[in-house]
Design an enzyme around this catalytic site. Structure first.
Site, PDB file in Angstrom:
ATOM      1  N   GLY A 273      41.177  34.077  36.591  1.00 16.43           N
ATOM      2  CA  GLY A 273      40.639  33.002  37.275  1.00 16.43           C
ATOM      3  C   GLY A 273      39.127  32.683  37.028  1.00 16.43           C
ATOM      4  O   GLY A 273      38.850  31.535  36.562  1.00 16.43           O
ATOM      5  N   ALA A 274      38.147  33.666  37.149  1.00 20.46           N
ATOM      6  CA  ALA A 274      37.073  33.372  36.705  1.00 20.46           C
ATOM      7  C   ALA A 274      36.387  34.795  36.730  1.00 20.46           C
ATOM      8  O   ALA A 274      36.690  36.025  37.205  1.00 20.46           O
ATOM      9  CB  ALA A 274      36.214  32.438  37.814  1.00 20.46           C
ATOM     10  N   MET A 275      35.001  34.746  36.415  1.00 18.47           N
ATOM     11  CA  MET A 275      34.259  35.963  36.234  1.00 18.47           C
ATOM     12  C   MET A 275      32.924  35.954  36.662  1.00 18.47           C
ATOM     13  O   MET A 275      32.150  34.965  36.178  1.00 18.47           O
ATOM     14  CB  MET A 275      34.525  36.800  34.871  1.00 18.47           C
ATOM     15  CG  MET A 275      33.812  38.143  34.900  1.00 18.47           C
ATOM     16  SD  MET A 275      34.608  39.210  35.801  1.00 18.47           S
ATOM     17  CE  MET A 275      33.149  40.349  36.135  1.00 18.47           C
ATOM     18  N   ASN A 277      29.820  36.922  36.360  1.00 20.35           N
ATOM     19  CA  ASN A 277      28.669  37.362  35.342  1.00 20.35           C
ATOM     20  C   ASN A 277      27.549  36.570  35.716  1.00 20.35           C
ATOM     21  O   ASN A 277      27.408  35.382  35.733  1.00 20.35           O
ATOM     22  CB  ASN A 277      28.784  36.666  33.887  1.00 20.35           C
ATOM     23  CG  ASN A 277      30.285  37.010  33.294  1.00 20.35           C
ATOM     24  OD1 ASN A 277      30.807  38.143  33.402  1.00 20.35           O
ATOM     25  ND2 ASN A 277      30.968  36.128  32.890  1.00 20.35           N
ATOM     26  N   HIS A 307      33.972  31.890  45.536  1.00 21.12           N
ATOM     27  CA  HIS A 307      34.258  33.311  45.522  1.00 21.12           C
ATOM     28  C   HIS A 307      33.229  33.972  44.288  1.00 21.12           C
ATOM     29  O   HIS A 307      32.556  35.049  44.753  1.00 21.12           O
ATOM     30  CB  HIS A 307      35.620  33.379  45.024  1.00 21.12           C
ATOM     31  CG  HIS A 307      36.193  34.916  44.617  1.00 21.12           C
ATOM     32  ND1 HIS A 307      37.159  35.525  45.505  1.00 21.12           N
ATOM     33  CD2 HIS A 307      35.794  35.731  43.593  1.00 21.12           C
ATOM     34  CE1 HIS A 307      37.195  36.760  44.767  1.00 21.12           C
ATOM     35  NE2 HIS A 307      36.514  36.845  44.068  1.00 21.12           N
ATOM     36  N   GLU A 308      33.116  33.404  43.161  1.00 22.72           N
ATOM     37  CA  GLU A 308      32.391  33.809  42.219  1.00 22.72           C
ATOM     38  C   GLU A 308      30.906  33.909  42.784  1.00 22.72           C
ATOM     39  O   GLU A 308      30.175  34.858  42.252  1.00 22.72           O
ATOM     40  CB  GLU A 308      32.543  33.187  40.840  1.00 22.72           C
ATOM     41  CG  GLU A 308      33.974  33.197  40.561  1.00 22.72           C
ATOM     42  CD  GLU A 308      34.613  34.462  40.297  1.00 22.72           C
ATOM     43  OE1 GLU A 308      33.972  35.453  39.856  1.00 22.72           O
ATOM     44  OE2 GLU A 308      35.584  34.472  40.673  1.00 22.72           O
ATOM     45  N   HIS A 311      29.837  36.567  44.664  1.00 26.37           N
ATOM     46  CA  HIS A 311      29.698  37.981  44.030  1.00 26.37           C
ATOM     47  C   HIS A 311      28.334  38.008  43.229  1.00 26.37           C
ATOM     48  O   HIS A 311      27.927  39.232  43.215  1.00 26.37           O
ATOM     49  CB  HIS A 311      30.431  37.775  42.626  1.00 26.37           C
ATOM     50  CG  HIS A 311      31.996  38.472  42.841  1.00 26.37           C
ATOM     51  ND1 HIS A 311      32.288  39.652  43.539  1.00 26.37           N
ATOM     52  CD2 HIS A 311      32.957  37.870  42.559  1.00 26.37           C
ATOM     53  CE1 HIS A 311      33.447  39.667  43.556  1.00 26.37           C
ATOM     54  NE2 HIS A 311      34.077  38.827  43.052  1.00 26.37           N
ATOM     55  N   GLU A 330      35.169  42.682  45.771  1.00 30.82           N
ATOM     56  CA  GLU A 330      36.398  41.457  45.720  1.00 30.82           C
ATOM     57  C   GLU A 330      36.767  41.077  47.250  1.00 30.82           C
ATOM     58  O   GLU A 330      36.904  39.946  47.323  1.00 30.82           O
ATOM     59  CB  GLU A 330      37.656  42.097  44.851  1.00 30.82           C
ATOM     60  CG  GLU A 330      37.130  42.338  43.438  1.00 30.82           C
ATOM     61  CD  GLU A 330      36.694  41.147  42.615  1.00 30.82           C
ATOM     62  OE1 GLU A 330      36.843  40.165  43.273  1.00 30.82           O
ATOM     63  OE2 GLU A 330      36.143  41.308  41.680  1.00 30.82           O
TER      64      GLU A 330
END
Length: 860
Positions: A273-275, A277, A307-308, A311, A330
């Site tokens: 879905g996504a990361m 970084n 969500h990202e 992080h 997560e």
């Protein structure tokens, strides 16, 4: 030397030995626009500065590359042929302070792992991006590939003229001779470094905020996608959600965003879905919507954005020491993403989506033979790759939601604030988090942690009530059960709701509620003693805990007759989730579940819940319905879907959802004729815009049932000769009902590695059609003969796609189950990750057979 797989023990040994001071990474990506063999590799030059606690010791650096041209350690040239084995660079006789320089030819990826290269068929442009988690940065530059060896990074990228080039840090000055230089990052792990490069369409904005100390925070924002998608791009909505999220997290975390800029890149052929970084978040480009989508799709995108963003603090600023504690980032990101979605954006019903969608993922994963505690035992990188699952994400988030109820929201958020300040730019374990939460809440969390984080499995909660002669409750208790293999009974904070029909319209409303702690096998709900007899008792009302919800007989009878009449959307969603759980467990016949969908889904107001019901009904039809009843059930579902499609408000998301569902279950000549008419314009449903994405949605069932041929698919591709169009075309080609087609699709995926990750996925999706069981039956034995070789020869991402996607799930009979058991018993030494995937698929098949037996017996 070992191969690509790094073990936890090796990582611990290396972390005890080394401290990393910094990386300088120079990448020359000009070869990306060449053709043939010249476009296979790029130059990567890494300068790595590190200290060694035991001078004279030996270790290794990680690098997966076709060739290494030079290695220098502390000015001493090493022979690449002697020190590089294809995955590791051996480093002997280390000094107290060391400088390693590795010059290599690294490979562009077509599997979405490392530096992925994509050629846009629409205009021939080349796009690059990196994806590393858990350990693919070593495919791009030499490093120490483990999360607890953090360091500052400075990237330098040489790229073709006219490209947009991004990394984690901000660009320093203007590019000179095609070389872009980026500011040094704060200490981060290798797996969250990033490079995005290509002729991307880039849009900018700025976030500003006055902090508590009066200083002004300014964060440059960017959003980008391929030029071919720019006409569909909606950066305004992306920036709106981004700013709302940054406001929310700054208000609650009391730690300013630490990574400077905030770019968000929507990239092609992305596996996940996504990361997260830092400063350069990557997303799958399917979040750029080419056609009309429902509000649930916008909610999903907003949730992923948030969500990202969570992080940036949970995962990037503070990172788990090893993948055992992957949940530390997560689970928190999943929970904080949902919380911020509900409290900071327009998507105020996000907890309904969480209850009905995310937790369904968790409940499935927690009943597989591979289930594991939230804090898991991760022996190596292959284990880590498979643990990005429903336990680590959704169950962990659900457990955190209960923890918030247990310790209090203020204590939880204060604990998070202390956690960030105490461990900024460092690495942590479970005990580090629990210690700050114990400080802020005053509670001993060791028992809670053992029950919820360190044991696996899901409990079932069932109400049991007795009544007096006047129909009042004399005792209401909650029974807690666990399966024998995982007998843990846990403490639950739950709400119990009592419902009855009070109005002339028959609406089911809640008239009493009690909140209490459940523990042990039986807990009495004293607060509801004396209440009038309910028609429905809903355990876990308001979704406070993580459990299977069961019903007493009267409540289940009420749901069978009146599920759609529950007025509260979250309570209704919980009941839908519970009856789906009964169906999965073989306690409710699949056709009873499908009947509930036919009678009540049309009344569902929440579009996300409706889309979940459609997906679950389709799965129940394909896997849980007795084979002898499947055709009739499909016709009834299609008839009901068409009825609701015609009733839905023209142009609404509900209409679009019913149209997609109708297409997915259409089988009769009349249904297929209607789909064809909607495609060619001879049929019309008021308000339904058959855009390009919906055209492909209609074409797949037409193709699978032999009502559209390759000529029709080729004509459609000419209308939509884009990256998305080609994926759809490949999927539909593989869906054709022909033995020759299936053989070709199988060979393209299993016997060849020419297809990119996206086209492998599309081919598998088209190959595995529930309506073509006879055509795909010969591939069941071929699957078991091939999986070990495929796992050995292909990358783990492609291996996972093949092992999961081509398992003969549609060959739903005992012989297939026996074949899976025979493979597992006959391959005890197969890689554990491969055995896990086969075991999980085998368990899904066994569950399907039990559900089919339940469905068959109900008709007798």
């Amino acid at each position: 030397m070992p191969g690509e797989n790094l073990t936890r023990d090796e990582a611990r040994e290396r972390a005890a030995l080394l401290s990393v001071d910094g990386y300088d990474v120079a990448l020359d990506l000009r070869s990306a626009v060449l053709e043939g063999e010249a476009a296979r590799t790029f130059r990567s030059r890494t300068t790595l500065r590190f200290r060694c606690a035991e001078p004279g010791a030996a270790t290794f650096a990680d690098l997966v590359a076709p060739a290494v041209t030079a290695v220098t350690l502390n000015g001493r040239e090493l022979d690449p042929a002697e020190v590089f084995d294809g995955t590791r660079v051996a480093l002997a006789d280390l000094a107290a302070e060391n400088t390693l320089v590795v010059d290599a030819q690294c490979a562009y990826s077509r599997t979405g792992e490392g530096l992925h290269r994509f050629v846009d068929p629409e205009d021939g442009e080349v796009y690059l991006y990196t994806q590393y988690e858990p350990a693919d940065a070593r495919r791009v530059f030499a490093n120490f590939e483990q999360p607890d060896l953090k360091a500052p990074f400075r990237f330098e990228v040489t790229a073709p003229d006219g490209w947009v080039v991004l990394s984690n840090g901000a660009q320093e000055g203007k590019p000179a001779a095609g070389t872009y230089r980026f500011a040094e990052t704060r200490p981060i792990s290798t797996y969250i470094t990033a490079v995005v490069a290509g002729p991307y369409h880039y849009v900018s904005d700025t976030y500003r905020r006055t902090l508590a100390d009066g200083t002004e925070l300014e964060i440059p924002l960017g959003a980008l996608c391929r030029k071919g998608l720019s006409r569909h791009f909606d950066p305004a909505d992306i920036f709106t959600v981004t700013k709302q999220g940054l406001d929310f997290f700054h208000e609650h975390f009391d730690y300013p965003y630490p990574f400077g800029k905030y770019d968000q890149a929507f990239v092609p052929e992305y596996n996940i879905g996504a990361m997260e970084n830092p400063g350069c978040v990557t997303f799958r480009e399917e979040f750029v919507f080419r056609g009309k989508v429902t509000e649930a799709s916008y909610e999903r995108r907003a949730n992923v954005i948030l969500h990202e963003m969570a992080h940036m603090w949970f995962g990037d600023l503070v990172t788990m020491r090893w993948w055992d504690d992957l949940w530390l980032k997560e689970s928190f990101a999943d929970f904080m993403g949902a919380l911020s979605l509900v409290e900071a954006t327009r998507f105020t019903n996000g907890w309904i989506t969480f209850a009905n969608g995310r937790k369904a993922w968790a409940y499935r994963a927690d009943q597989l033979p591979s289930t594991h505690p939230v804090t898991a035992d991760i022996r190596d990188l292959e284990d880590a790759k498979l643990n990005f699952d429903g336990i680590t994400y959704a169950k962990g988030a659900a457990v955190l939601k209960q923890l918030v109820a247990y310790v209090g929201r203020d204590a939880f958020l204060e604990g998070a604030r202390r956690y960030f300040k105490r461990h900024a730019y460092g690495n942590t374990r479970l005990t580090d988090l629990l210690s700050v939460l114990e400080e802020t809440s005053g509670r001993d969390l060791a028992t809670w942690s053992r029950a919820w984080l360190e044991t696996a499995g899901v409990n079932a909660l069932t109400p049991q009530a007795t009544y007096d002669a006047e129909g009042r409750i004399t005792e209401l208790s909650i029974l807690q059960e666990a399966v024998p293999e995982r007998p843990e009974l846990r403490p639950h904070r739950v709400a119990v709701g009592l419902y009855r029909r009070e109005n002339a319209d028959g609406a089911l409303v809640r008239y009493a509620r009690a909140e209490l702690d459940v523990s042990g096998p039986r807990t009495v709900v004293t607060e509801l003693t004396g209440a009038d007899r309910p028609e429905l008792i809903l355990v876990n009302d308001d979704d406070l805990t993580y459990c299977k919800v069961r019903f007493d007989e009267r409540s289940l009878a009420t749901l069978r007759g009146h599920l759609g009449e529950i007025t509260e959307p979250l309570s209704r969603a919980l009941c839908w989730s519970a009856v789906w759980g009964l169906t999965r467990d073989g306690l409710m016949p699949a056709r009873d579940y499908l009947d509930l969908v036919l009678r009540f889904a049309g009344r569902e107001s929440d579009i996300g819940v409706l889309q979940s019901l459609h997906a679950q009904a389709g799965y129940a039809l394909a896997h849980y319905t007795a084979p002898e009843h499947r055709d009739l059930a499909a016709r009834e579902l299609a008839q009901g879907a068409l009825h609701e499609l015609r009733l839905a408000e023209p142009g609404s998301g509900h209409q679009l959802s019913w149209a997609r569902f109708f297409a997915s279950v259409a089988t009769t000549a009349a249904d297929l004729q209607l789909l064809q008419g909607l495609l060619d314009g001879t049929a019309k449903i008021d308000g339904l815009d058959v855009d390009q994405e919906l055209r492909w949605t209609f074409l797949e069932p037409l193709t699978a049932h032999g009502a559209a041929d390759q000529a029709a698919l080729d004509a459609e591709l000419r209308r939509d000769d884009t990256a998305s169009g080609r994926r759809h075309h490949v999927r539909c080609l593989a869906a054709r009902p022909s033995a020759e087609v299936k053989a070709r699709a199988w060979a393209d995926v299993v016997e060849s590695d020419e297809l990119s990750n996206a086209l492998v996925e599309a081919t598998i999706s088209g190959f595995a059609q529930g309506s073509q069981r006879e055509l795909t039956a010969p591939y069941a034995p071929k699957y078991f003969a091939a999986v070990e070789r495929v796992w050995r020869e292909r990358s783990i991402e492609i291996g996972m796609a093949v092992v999961r996607g081509l398992f003969p799930a549609h060959q739903d009979r005992q012989e297939t189950l026996d074949a899976a058991d025979a493979w597992l018993s006959g391959h005890p030494d197969a890689p554990p990750a491969l055995r896990r995937l086969v075991s999980e698929a085998r368990d899904d098949l066994a569950r399907a057979l039990r559900a089919q037996s339940c469905d068959a017996q109900a008709a007798r």
